[in-house]
Design a protein around this motif. Sequence first.
Motif, short mmCIF file in Angstrom:
data_model
loop_
_atom_site.label_atom_id
_atom_site.label_comp_id
_atom_site.label_asym_id
_atom_site.label_seq_id
_atom_site.Cartn_x
_atom_site.Cartn_y
_atom_site.Cartn_z
N PHE A 65 4.96 -3.39 -0.25
CA PHE A 65 4.85 -3.40 1.22
C PHE A 65 3.55 -4.04 1.63
O PHE A 65 2.59 -4.10 0.84
CB PHE A 65 4.95 -1.96 1.76
N SER A 124 1.23 -0.78 6.11
CA SER A 124 2.40 -1.13 6.93
C SER A 124 3.67 -0.61 6.27
O SER A 124 3.70 -0.30 5.08
CB SER A 124 2.47 -2.66 7.09
N ASP A 125 4.72 -0.50 7.07
CA ASP A 125 6.00 -0.09 6.51
C ASP A 125 6.93 -1.31 6.35
O ASP A 125 8.13 -1.18 6.17
CB ASP A 125 6.66 0.96 7.40
N GLY A 183 9.57 6.54 -1.96
CA GLY A 183 8.50 5.85 -1.25
C GLY A 183 7.13 6.40 -1.67
O GLY A 183 6.97 7.60 -1.87
N ILE A 212 4.42 7.69 5.84
CA ILE A 212 4.51 6.26 5.51
C ILE A 212 5.38 6.04 4.27
O ILE A 212 6.15 5.08 4.19
CB ILE A 212 3.10 5.62 5.35
N SER A 213 5.23 6.99 3.31
CA SER A 213 6.04 6.84 2.10
C SER A 213 7.53 7.05 2.43
O SER A 213 8.40 6.39 1.86
CB SER A 213 5.57 7.83 1.03
N ILE A 238 8.96 6.44 5.37
CA ILE A 238 9.44 5.26 6.09
C ILE A 238 9.73 4.11 5.11
O ILE A 238 10.75 3.42 5.20
CB ILE A 238 8.42 4.82 7.17
N ARG A 239 8.80 3.96 4.16
CA ARG A 239 8.96 2.91 3.16
C ARG A 239 10.25 3.13 2.37
O ARG A 239 11.02 2.20 2.09
CB ARG A 239 7.77 2.86 2.21
N LYS A 284 13.16 2.21 4.58
CA LYS A 284 13.27 0.76 4.74
C LYS A 284 13.93 0.13 3.50
O LYS A 284 14.79 -0.74 3.58
CB LYS A 284 11.88 0.15 4.96
N ARG A 298 1.40 1.05 -2.66
CA ARG A 298 2.16 0.91 -1.39
C ARG A 298 3.53 0.35 -1.77
O ARG A 298 3.80 -0.85 -1.65
CB ARG A 298 1.47 -0.09 -0.46
#
Lengths: 169, 522
Positions: free
Chosen positions: B406, B410-411, B448, B462-463, B465-466, B469, B510
């Motif tokens: 990533f 950011s995602d 994530g 964030i993890s 969301i990753r 995604k 990330r």
Amino acid sequence: MIKKKLCLLGILGVGKTSLIKKYVQNIFSENYLVTVGVKVDKKNIVLPDGQEVVLIIWDMEGQDDFRNFADSYLRGLSGYFVVADGTRRESLSTAKSIALTMKNMFPNAESTFLINKADLKEQWKTTEADIIELNFCNSSCYKTSAKTGENVEEAFVDIAARMAKKDHV
Amino acid sequence: MSDEKENPGLDERLKDLDPQEIYNIKALMKRMQGGNITPVAVGKTLPEAVLIGDEGSQRLSKSMTGITERSIAASVEENPEALTTALFPIIGSAIRKALEKFLAEFMDSMNRGLEKTLSVKRLQWRYESIKTGVPYLEIVLRETIQYRVEHVFLIHKKTGILIKDVSIEGKTGPDSDMVAPMLSVIRDYIKDSMALKKSEEVDSIKAGAHTIMVEDGPYATLALFVRGNADIKARTAAQEVLETVHLRYGSVFKAFSGNMKPFDGVESLLKRCLISQGRQSEKKKPVYAISLLSIILLAFLTFGILGIVSGQSRKALIKSLDAEPGIVVVSSKTLFGKTKLKLLQDPRAKMAQDVASSVKTSLLRYTLVSEPYLSPLFSDSMPANKAVPEELLALGRKLAEIVLYFEQDSDELRTGQEGAVREAGNILSELIGKSAAYGFSTSVDIVGHAAGNVQDEAALLISDIRAKKAFALFAEINTHLVNYVKALGLGISEPLVPIELTEEDRIKNRSVTFKAIFEQIK
């Protein structure tokens, strides 16, 4: 310094042990304890002439018959006291007999008569004549009291001085 | 007539005197001229003259000493037989007396030794004799003949008066001037009571721990206060000293008048008797000290060995627990022999007791504090009773190697990663097919991750969301596999790089990874 052997002789209860106790320890006790055999005491004195004398004082068992005394106790004496009890006339006659025997056995020894219990003079059965009669032994004589200490020191110092003058035991 | 010849006119001059006076004068003149000094006359007067001459200062005896010695020497030189014959009766008696004395003392010593035959000491001596090979009698003698002369008295024999006394350093006692006459009295008393003969002397008195050993001379007596059992040496020393005292002070003793001055210096002679003899001072072995030290040493050794063994056992247990999947040993503290272990334990992991048993360690001395946690090692859901086939595990590992990256903070997925997603789909398809053949079902967690070192909500978010995604991309490319995957955000808990040192490490963290999960089909 010289050492001299001094013996005290006399019948039972005349106060030989009391005289020694008074002289050596300055103690007098009314309790009467019989001396069995012999007891030896010691007194260091300084004579008026400055001479130091150690008196080895032999307190002999009181015996009415002087012949029972062991010679070994008397051997080597330099002087002796013949002690009588002023309240008992028979003690004086025994004293005379002791003095005579001793004079024969130890002609060179110094001797003194002690007529003891002078504190009880009103009860004395001994007369001045009796005392004068003692002179036949050529001994000096003191009227002593072991209780009050009368003449005790004087008698011991006198005989010590006379013994010290002699060059024999 | 001869007088008239030698002294003409003598008779004339003496005629007025009476006959007795005339006789006396003539006799005197003859004596002056030596007329009467004939051997017969000397022989008559000599014994008397010797006695008179030796009186007092013993001058004659002293002057005769040298002559006597030389005469004896000359006699021995000329005819030894004569003197031997003369002395024979005395020598025999003297030797017999000395032997009797020695034997009496020897027997006395023996008796004392044998008296102790019923004591513990005797058993010790017996044991020592057996152990060392030294004859028992020798040990008895050695142990019994031990003494120390503590006080020596020189006493004038006739009066009982103490001449001098010496004692060992620090020894105090009753007045010696009073002891000495009493000693004479006691001896005389015993002698009289026992009706002993004149020649029989009381030469030894036992009083408590002391033996009073007495030696008599013509003028003086020597008394030795001996602690213990004296032997012949002490007696000999006493005899020698007494003889010397008599030689040096004989005349002083004879003329003794109570004066102590002439005896100054006699102490040095008396000190010769202050001897000690016998076994060497018995040094007691410090049995108690040795025992105590041994016990302490043994305790140290025991605790030391136990400590080492226990330490090794503890290390082995911790190692085994650490090696066990799903168990993490966080800390270990040992206090007073008890060890406290803090564990993170996955419920699916083996029980700690079982691990301990496998290394033959008892958990009695351990306190286990475990906190439950989910170990990533169990992500492939190892069945408890059936192992996942290696082929599936290999595919799982291959799938885990695929990483989607990533952009920084950011995602947004980096571009150009569709190929990797497609490959992940292919591996999953293969896994699904093969796992079914082995009796397993397969699913995949799209995991994530987040960079950083703090596991907070932001990291988890964030993890997550990753992961979503990546899931979306995966679903887009591998639509038929969408039911086999799910998204999972772990924050920083299972990073690809545990310690981030570079930006590259952070980039790696990330990311999103794929984790195959196998479940046994029941």
